[in-house]
Structures are given as C-alpha cells and as structure tokens.
Design an enzyme around this catalytic site. Structure first.
Site, PDB file in Angstrom:
ATOM      1  N   THR A 146      22.719  38.708  18.783  1.00 10.79           N
ATOM      2  CA  THR A 146      23.966  38.413  18.603  1.00 10.79           C
ATOM      3  C   THR A 146      25.317  39.119  19.203  1.00 10.79           C
ATOM      4  O   THR A 146      25.614  39.033  20.275  1.00 10.79           O
ATOM      5  CB  THR A 146      24.415  37.085  17.783  1.00 10.79           C
TER       6      THR A 146
ATOM      7  N   ASN B 285      24.119  43.767  14.548  1.00 16.79           N
ATOM      8  CA  ASN B 285      25.203  42.927  13.963  1.00 16.79           C
ATOM      9  C   ASN B 285      25.411  43.645  12.888  1.00 16.79           C
ATOM     10  O   ASN B 285      26.631  44.068  12.867  1.00 16.79           O
ATOM     11  CB  ASN B 285      24.002  41.417  13.099  1.00 16.79           C
TER      12      ASN B 285
END
Length: 564
Positions: free
Chosen positions: A91, A112
């Site tokens: 992400t 992350n």
C-alpha cells in the site's frame, strides 16, 4: 580583415523579422516542437482503489452500471496492461509511486514499515513523533503522522507550484491520504477507528475545519454499526463458491458466507466497517463533504482531490480475489462511483473534470484456494525458516547475532522480504557481507520456498537480471532497504506451514503487479491501450495532460499516444 556577416546593422524590427523567418523555417522542417497545452480542468480527481486487480474490471464488466467504472473504461483511456515495475507491491509504496512517478528506489517508501538502521527500531511509513493529533487526542498514535519520510514531490506539489492549486487528500488509511497529497496540501484526512472520526495532524493545521467537524458530528460511522451486508445481485450471478477454501470471517462472525453483519467490538472500535462496502460509502460521503467544504473546482485555478478507497483491501485480505465478497464489494463500489460521478457532474460538470484511477497493488489468491485449483499455493513457515537460518550461520561461522531486528534467541526478522545484517558482528568475525550473502542465498534456494535471493551490492550495482530482478532493484532503496532480499515462489505467502485463512500481496508476480490505469477527461483519447505502461508513467502522463512540470524524481514517461 573579414567584414560582418551582415552588411547592414540590424534594427529591432529586422531582428524580429529574421527570428520569425528562422522559426518558420525550422517549423516547416521539423514540425511544432510542443503542442499547445490543453485547457486546464477545474478539478482533478485522483482515485486509488486499494487492492483493485486489473482482472476485476474484465470479469465484472458485464455487471457494472453505465455511470460507474464504465464511465472510465468505455469513455476514457484504459491502460489494460499497466504494471507495477517494482517490488514489494504494498500500500504505502503504491500510493507514493503513482503520484510521484518514481519507484521506492527514489522516494524511499519501501514498505508500510521497515527497519530503521539508525535507531534500531521499526519505522512506520508516515509516522512522525514531532507532530500531534488534530481532531483526536494530541498524543494519540493515529494522529502522529506526516509525509516527512517521503523523499521528493508529487503531482499535487507540482499543481501547487504551477497554479497555487488547492489540494485535499482523503482515505480511511493514514498512508492512503498522506502520501499522494504531497508536502503541503490544504488538508490530508484519515479515519480513526477508535473514535469513528476523520482526523489529521499538526503537520497540516492546528484545528480541523468546520466542515470536517460537522461531518464527524453526523456520526455516519456509528449509523453503519449493525447494518447487514447482503449480495447486490442474485447468488447465481457469483460463479465461485461462497465458502471458498482459505476464506476468513468478518469481525465477530463465525462463518465466511453471506449475509454479513457489521459488529463493533470494543478493542477494534469502528474498524469492522472498513472490511465492508460501508467503508467505501463512508469515504465517498466524506469526499462530497470535502468538495463542498473546500469549494473544490469552483475557482479560477485547477484544484485536486485525492481519494483512496481502502475497503476492497480490507475485504480482499480476508476473503481473497475469487470470493463472493470481493466480487460484491467491487460491484457496490461501481454503484458508489456512479453516484459520486453524477454528483461531480452536477457540482462541477464532468466536462470540467479530469479523473485518473488506479490501484496500489493486486492480491494473491488464498493459498488453499490456489491448491483447490491445482496450483502450488503454500503458507511456508518463514518464521521457522529464519530460526533455521540463524542456526545454520552459527554452525558455519560461529556464535553471534548476525541480523539487526532480531528478537530473543537472535531470531532474524524478515520485513517485506528484507533482512538487515549486524555489521559490527561481521567486522568482528572478519566476514565480508558478500560471503554471508552467498551462504544465505544457497541455503534459501535449497529450502524450496524461495524463487530468488538478492544481495545489497548486487542490487545497487544493477546486477539483478530479468523482469523479477528489475522489479526488485526498482524497489530497493540504498538508505533504507536491507542487506539481502528474499522473493517467495508464486502463490506462496508467509504462514505457519499449515492451512490457514486470508491472503496478502507484495510479490513481483502478475497477480500483484497487474492493475488498471484509467484516464478520463477532455485531454485524453478514448480507447483501450495494451501498450507497455508502468505505475510510474501515471504522473508524467497526467502532468503532460495538464501542461505542468512532472515531479522532480519522476522516472516514468508520458503516454503521448493517449493525449489529444
């Protein structure tokens, strides 16, 4: 003595005439060097759908409405072979790359979370201990966030520099809002599960704007607790089983099948909303509030709204890409987009808007589901393998703590495929890092779990051949990445070595790298394009369409084929 090449002095008018004549001659010979920049839109809407695989837009196209995804796929420029050109496909790197045009190698957001070699502690991608929460308790962990770990700039920053554009970035994930919005947006807001509110940090502002306070006071998250998630369509429209192998459950449920109910548990706050279509609906309503509250698209300058929809990711981790849930949340997002696009048309006019949509990564099928289809799905016990590696190193080179981040018992910690050497120990034992890497690589490839293993020097020197090697190199940052990078085999995700539930992403394989990229607006030619296109090409393509400078560390190239 030779005379001047001009027999008479040049007057200003004669100089102007000769300049224009020269320019006309060059134009006739070579054509125009730059097309006139297109009329700037009033509003740019940059959308990320977390974990939206490319194949979803093909598999479910016949079930989409006219005004949702089809507005973009049928009336926009659809890059059908867009790929992430780096690994890991996670992400934070995805959100940092798509609007900066640079891979983790340049922008430094390698995951992350990563291991900070200077502090000896884990580093969360957007954590910032020097700021305080706004809209929440000042010392709340959820509010101590900013873009300071990101290196460079994004299209958002370039729009501010070029036009003084107002930029607003929102998501239910902090990293989904913070990383695309650049260094100084008008606001970046994310959802705090503990309170059910959208918050920000003192990096951006000292107090929430009135429109955010009003939205929070409406308690929309609270109203979603207790709601039931039913299938949108008849069950026969979902071709796969509703209880596919490897599926997990929602919070508080004991089954993986429809219908689902949103259940609030004290320790998780309102997080249970986020794994359902209600999470996307909450963000869509907040996006409308942002447009109203900030008067986006209403001024003389182009504004920018970055929106990252995360619920598909929360859902996909639990149920996998071939589940009824993944299909249904995508179909419902399509309807939510139809409503949102209709709102944009009424508020600003679609003729005055440019839209770009993509995903931050795909997702691997649940290994148990892959196995049920005859594929090599697995959940190798990587933690146990790291123990074995430590023991093998002790046998070969003697006792020692060979890795940083190791826990009790010197157990190595693998972070998104990265291991970090404890270099003082290597110096003490007079071991060159390359010697240890060669030993680790041979051990890893003997386990049957790993597809490839790359050393730091190899990656920094650009000596990782093939598509997989190139993706790993693009994802490797010399300051923050480890000393050795492991890549597991396809359809394998870290586990306990036994059957389990749920799935993840992060690999350099196509189920994680192949994502949709769609451009919509007057600057783009409608069509389906199967050209080679990378996530790092979005920023320069959008910049070219807007007639602005691309971000400084941009490594992609504009897809001029789709520009009018």
């Amino acid at each position: 003595m030779g005379g001047s090449v001009y027999s008479t002095p040049l007057t200003p008018n004669l100089m102007k005439f000769k300049f224009l004549a020269c320019a006309l001659s060059l134009s006739l010979c070579f054509g125009s060097t730059h097309a006139a920049p297109p009329k700037a839109p009033k509003l740019v809407v940059a959308i990320v759908v977390d974990q939206l695989r490319y194949d979803y837009l093909e598999r479910f196209h016949h079930q989409f409405t006219e005004g949702g995804f089809r507005l973009l796929t049928d009336q926009g420029a659809f890059m059908t072979f867009a790929q992430y050109d780096y690994s890991p496909t996670i992400t934070a790197p995805g959100h940092a790359s798509y609007f900066s045009g640079s891979p983790p190698m340049a922008h430094g957001i390698i995951g992350n979370e990563w291991f900070d070699k200077r502090t000896g502690q884990p580093m969360y991608c957007v954590s910032d201990p020097d700021v305080t929460g706004v809209g929440t308790a000042p010392d709340a962990k959820a509010g101590k966030m900013s873009p300071r770990n990101f290196i460079g700039a994004t299209v958002a920053d370039q729009m501010r520099l070029h036009w003084g554009s107002k930029v607003v970035a929102i998501s239910v994930k902090d990293r989904g809002a913070i990383l695309p919005g650049g260094k100084k947006p008008a606001g970046a807001y994310w959802f705090e599960s503990a309170t059910g509110h959208f918050i920000t940090s003192s990096y951006y502002m000292p107090e929430l704007p009135d429109w955010v306070k009003t939205f929070n006071d409406s308690k929309q998250a609270e109203a979603m607790i207790g709601q039931t998630w039913e299938r949108l369509l008849d069950e026969k429209e979902y071709p796969t089983p509703d209880d596919g192998a490897g599926e997990s459950q929602l919070t508080g449920e004991s089954t993986s099948t429809f219908p689902h109910k949103v259940i609030k548990e004290e320790k998780d706050g309102y997080e249970s909303i986020l794994s359902t279509p209600f999470g996307n609906q909450l963000l869509a309503e907040f996006a409308k509030a942002a447009i109203e509250g900030e008067k986006l698209g209403q001024g003389s300058r182009p504004d920018l709204l970055c929106v990252s929809f995360s619920s598909n990711d929360y859902c996909g981790h639990k149920f996998g890409p071939y589940s009824h849930e993944a299909q249904d949340i995508t179909l419902r997002l399509d309807r939510q987009f139809a409503d949102f696009f209709a709102y944009l048309d009424k508020k600003v006019g679609l003729a005055n808007i440019a839209i770009v949509l993509t995903a931050d990564h795909g997702v691997c099928p649940a290994p148990e589901y892959a196995q049920s289809q005859g594929l090599d799905g697995a959940r190798p016990a990587v933690s146990d393998l790291m123990n074995e590696l430590q023991n093998k190193l002790v046998e070969r080179f003697g006792p020692g703590r060979y890795f940083l981040g190791a826990k009790i018992g010197f157990k190595p910690r693998l972070t998104d495929g990265n291991l970090y050497y404890n270099h003082p120990v290597l110096v003490e034992k007079q071991l060159a890092p390359e010697t240890v890497t060669a030993f680790v690589r041979e051990w890893a490839l003997s386990t049957g779990v790993f597809h490839a293993v790359y050393g730091r020097e190899q990656l920094l020197d650009g000596r990782a051949p093939g598509v997989i090697g190139q993706r790993v190199m693009n994802g490797f940052n010399g300051e923050r990445s480890g000393d050795i990078v492991f890549v597991q085999k396809p359809f394998a995700i870290p586990g306990s070595g036994k059957p389990g539930t749920g799935t993840t992403h992060g690999s350099p394989f196509s189920y994680d790298t192949h994502i949709p990229v769609l451009f919509y607006g007057s600057a783009f030619k409608t069509g389906r394009y199967a050209d080679e296109f990378h996530i790092t090409d979005i920023a320069p393509t959008l910049s070219a369409a807007l007639g602005i400078q691309e971000p400084p560390s941009c490594m992609g190239k504009p897809m001029v084929k789709i520009l009018k």
